[in-house]
Motif scaffolding. Structure first.
Motif, PDB file in Angstrom:
ATOM      1  N   HIS A  64      43.110  36.322  39.433  1.00  0.00           N
ATOM      2  CA  HIS A  64      44.269  37.143  39.800  1.00  0.00           C
ATOM      3  C   HIS A  64      44.479  37.350  41.300  1.00  0.00           C
ATOM      4  CE1 HIS A  64      44.813  38.076  35.587  1.00  0.00           C
ATOM      5  NE2 HIS A  64      43.552  38.407  35.512  1.00  0.00           N
ATOM      6  N   LEU A  65      43.422  37.242  42.088  1.00  0.00           N
ATOM      7  CA  LEU A  65      43.520  37.539  43.522  1.00  0.00           C
ATOM      8  C   LEU A  65      42.841  36.435  44.327  1.00  0.00           C
ATOM      9  CD1 LEU A  65      42.518  41.325  43.371  1.00  0.00           C
ATOM     10  CD2 LEU A  65      44.819  40.406  43.606  1.00  0.00           C
ATOM     11  N   ARG A  66      43.287  35.216  44.157  1.00  0.00           N
ATOM     12  CA  ARG A  66      42.617  34.075  44.802  1.00  0.00           C
ATOM     13  C   ARG A  66      42.526  34.203  46.315  1.00  0.00           C
ATOM     14  NH1 ARG A  66      46.072  31.176  41.385  1.00  0.00           N
ATOM     15  NH2 ARG A  66      45.032  30.772  39.420  1.00  0.00           N
ATOM     16  N   LEU A 129      38.893  45.951  42.154  1.00  0.00           N
ATOM     17  CA  LEU A 129      39.451  44.730  42.750  1.00  0.00           C
ATOM     18  C   LEU A 129      40.809  44.992  43.389  1.00  0.00           C
ATOM     19  CD1 LEU A 129      38.541  42.017  40.098  1.00  0.00           C
ATOM     20  CD2 LEU A 129      37.740  42.111  42.475  1.00  0.00           C
ATOM     21  N   ALA A 130      41.596  45.861  42.795  1.00  0.00           N
ATOM     22  CA  ALA A 130      42.909  46.175  43.360  1.00  0.00           C
ATOM     23  C   ALA A 130      42.785  46.756  44.765  1.00  0.00           C
ATOM     24  CB  ALA A 130      43.670  47.133  42.445  1.00  0.00           C
ATOM     25  N   HIS A 131      41.645  47.387  45.052  1.00  0.00           N
ATOM     26  CA  HIS A 131      41.427  47.929  46.391  1.00  0.00           C
ATOM     27  C   HIS A 131      41.238  46.837  47.444  1.00  0.00           C
ATOM     28  CE1 HIS A 131      41.529  52.181  45.665  1.00  0.00           C
ATOM     29  NE2 HIS A 131      40.621  52.109  44.701  1.00  0.00           N
ATOM     30  N   LEU A 132      41.047  45.598  47.035  1.00  0.00           N
ATOM     31  CA  LEU A 132      41.004  44.497  48.006  1.00  0.00           C
ATOM     32  C   LEU A 132      42.358  44.347  48.690  1.00  0.00           C
ATOM     33  CD1 LEU A 132      39.053  41.762  46.016  1.00  0.00           C
ATOM     34  CD2 LEU A 132      38.211  43.068  47.974  1.00  0.00           C
ATOM     35  N   ARG A 133      43.431  44.640  47.952  1.00  0.00           N
ATOM     36  CA  ARG A 133      44.786  44.504  48.488  1.00  0.00           C
ATOM     37  C   ARG A 133      45.432  45.837  48.843  1.00  0.00           C
ATOM     38  NH1 ARG A 133      47.194  39.756  45.739  1.00  0.00           N
ATOM     39  NH2 ARG A 133      46.159  38.026  46.796  1.00  0.00           N
ATOM     40  N   SER A 143      50.655  48.868  39.983  1.00  0.00           N
ATOM     41  CA  SER A 143      51.347  47.647  39.566  1.00  0.00           C
ATOM     42  C   SER A 143      50.386  46.460  39.599  1.00  0.00           C
ATOM     43  CB  SER A 143      52.538  47.360  40.473  1.00  0.00           C
ATOM     44  OG  SER A 143      53.534  48.315  40.304  1.00  0.00           O
ATOM     45  N   LEU A 144      49.565  46.405  40.624  1.00  0.00           N
ATOM     46  CA  LEU A 144      48.560  45.346  40.722  1.00  0.00           C
ATOM     47  C   LEU A 144      47.532  45.465  39.598  1.00  0.00           C
ATOM     48  CD1 LEU A 144      47.448  42.902  42.236  1.00  0.00           C
ATOM     49  CD2 LEU A 144      46.323  44.482  43.821  1.00  0.00           C
ATOM     50  N   CYS A 145      47.127  46.682  39.280  1.00  0.00           N
ATOM     51  CA  CYS A 145      46.179  46.904  38.176  1.00  0.00           C
ATOM     52  C   CYS A 145      46.764  46.404  36.854  1.00  0.00           C
ATOM     53  CB  CYS A 145      45.811  48.382  38.053  1.00  0.00           C
ATOM     54  SG  CYS A 145      44.739  48.989  39.368  1.00  0.00           S
ATOM     55  N   THR A 146      48.028  46.736  36.590  1.00  0.00           N
ATOM     56  CA  THR A 146      48.629  46.309  35.321  1.00  0.00           C
ATOM     57  C   THR A 146      48.956  44.814  35.318  1.00  0.00           C
ATOM     58  OG1 THR A 146      50.805  47.064  36.062  1.00  0.00           O
ATOM     59  CG2 THR A 146      49.542  48.574  34.680  1.00  0.00           C
ATOM     60  N   ASP A 151      46.939  46.292  29.722  1.00  0.00           N
ATOM     61  CA  ASP A 151      46.608  47.541  29.020  1.00  0.00           C
ATOM     62  C   ASP A 151      45.804  48.499  29.895  1.00  0.00           C
ATOM     63  OD1 ASP A 151      47.898  46.752  26.681  1.00  0.00           O
ATOM     64  OD2 ASP A 151      46.111  45.742  25.916  1.00  0.00           O
ATOM     65  N   TYR A 152      45.927  48.362  31.201  1.00  0.00           N
ATOM     66  CA  TYR A 152      45.139  49.165  32.132  1.00  0.00           C
ATOM     67  C   TYR A 152      45.242  50.668  31.846  1.00  0.00           C
ATOM     68  CZ  TYR A 152      43.607  51.450  36.401  1.00  0.00           C
ATOM     69  OH  TYR A 152      42.965  52.273  37.276  1.00  0.00           O
ATOM     70  N   HIS A 153      46.442  51.178  31.690  1.00  0.00           N
ATOM     71  CA  HIS A 153      46.621  52.626  31.523  1.00  0.00           C
ATOM     72  C   HIS A 153      46.038  53.121  30.199  1.00  0.00           C
ATOM     73  CE1 HIS A 153      48.810  53.095  35.212  1.00  0.00           C
ATOM     74  NE2 HIS A 153      49.613  52.107  34.873  1.00  0.00           N
ATOM     75  N   GLN A 154      46.148  52.321  29.142  1.00  0.00           N
ATOM     76  CA  GLN A 154      45.542  52.708  27.857  1.00  0.00           C
ATOM     77  C   GLN A 154      44.019  52.740  27.976  1.00  0.00           C
ATOM     78  OE1 GLN A 154      46.896  53.805  25.005  1.00  0.00           O
ATOM     79  NE2 GLN A 154      44.855  54.066  24.137  1.00  0.00           N
ATOM     80  N   HIS A 155      43.442  51.742  28.626  1.00  0.00           N
ATOM     81  CA  HIS A 155      41.986  51.710  28.798  1.00  0.00           C
ATOM     82  C   HIS A 155      41.520  52.862  29.686  1.00  0.00           C
ATOM     83  CE1 HIS A 155      41.982  48.056  26.613  1.00  0.00           C
ATOM     84  NE2 HIS A 155      42.334  47.261  27.605  1.00  0.00           N
ATOM     85  N   GLU A 156      42.307  53.188  30.711  1.00  0.00           N
ATOM     86  CA  GLU A 156      41.937  54.310  31.573  1.00  0.00           C
ATOM     87  C   GLU A 156      41.926  55.608  30.770  1.00  0.00           C
ATOM     88  OE1 GLU A 156      43.120  56.339  35.823  1.00  0.00           O
ATOM     89  OE2 GLU A 156      44.713  55.360  34.683  1.00  0.00           O
TER      90      GLU A 156
END
Length: 182
Positions: A64-66, A129-133, A143-146, A151-156
């Protein structure tokens, strides 16, 4: 007839009052949260070592973040939850190498998630990982997390429910001795 004070839900404080009441109702039932979580996530992941965790997080980053920076270290940490009141941390250090400055990225995930469902581990890994950007927890960050985990928000929410369950004295699930009698 006296009413007992409502069960405190510090991990769910930002959620709507109606949802908090549903959670309190689930927590009031014997094995309510336990059974609900085990139905949704019956098995823990198998990533027990720091090396396996590093490979898992590095694969997520590469998918996702090459173009993001290299991750130099990913470990389970027994002190993360206690010391920083966090589930994981992303640390960016600058190291001098000759006349150049190099950034070193380290991710530490609370040891509690060594024995948890893969969805929980993925949510925390995606968050770090989203904190890399994106450094701030703003709209672009989520937005990057999703993007990385739809399903990021459901898992959170489920992680926060599990933490509320454990803090209220419920058993740890998926670990040694947890989730028995299913």
């Amino acid at each position: 007839m006296s009413t007992s004070p409502p069960i405190p839900l510090p991990y769910l404080a930002a959620y709507p009052a109606g949802l908090q009441e549903q959670v309190r109702g689930l927590m009031a039932k014997p094995h309510g949260v336990r059974d609900w979580l085990l139905r949704r996530h019956p098995e823990p992941h198998q990533l027990r070592t720091d090396k396996a965790l590093y490979g898992y997080v590095d694969n997520l980053k590469n998918d996702h973040l090459r173009k993001a920076g290299t991750i130099h270290k990913v470990v389970y940490d027994n002190k993360v939850h206690i010391v920083r009141n966090a589930l994981g941390t992303h640390t960016r250090r600058t190291v001098v190498q000759g006349s150049r400055l190099n950034a070193r990225h380290e991710i530490r995930i609370a040891a509690l998630f060594r024995q948890a469902p893969e969805a929980f581990l993925r949510m925390i890994a995606v968050h770090e990982l989203a904190h890399l950007r994106e450094m701030d927890h703003d709209k672009a960050f989520y937005s990057l997390c999703t993007y990385m985990e739809p399903d990021y928000h459901q898992h959170e929410f489920e992680v926060r429910l599990y933490l509320s369950h454990v803090e209220a004295g419920g058993e740890r699930l998926w670990g040694a001795g947890g989730g028995e009698g299913r």
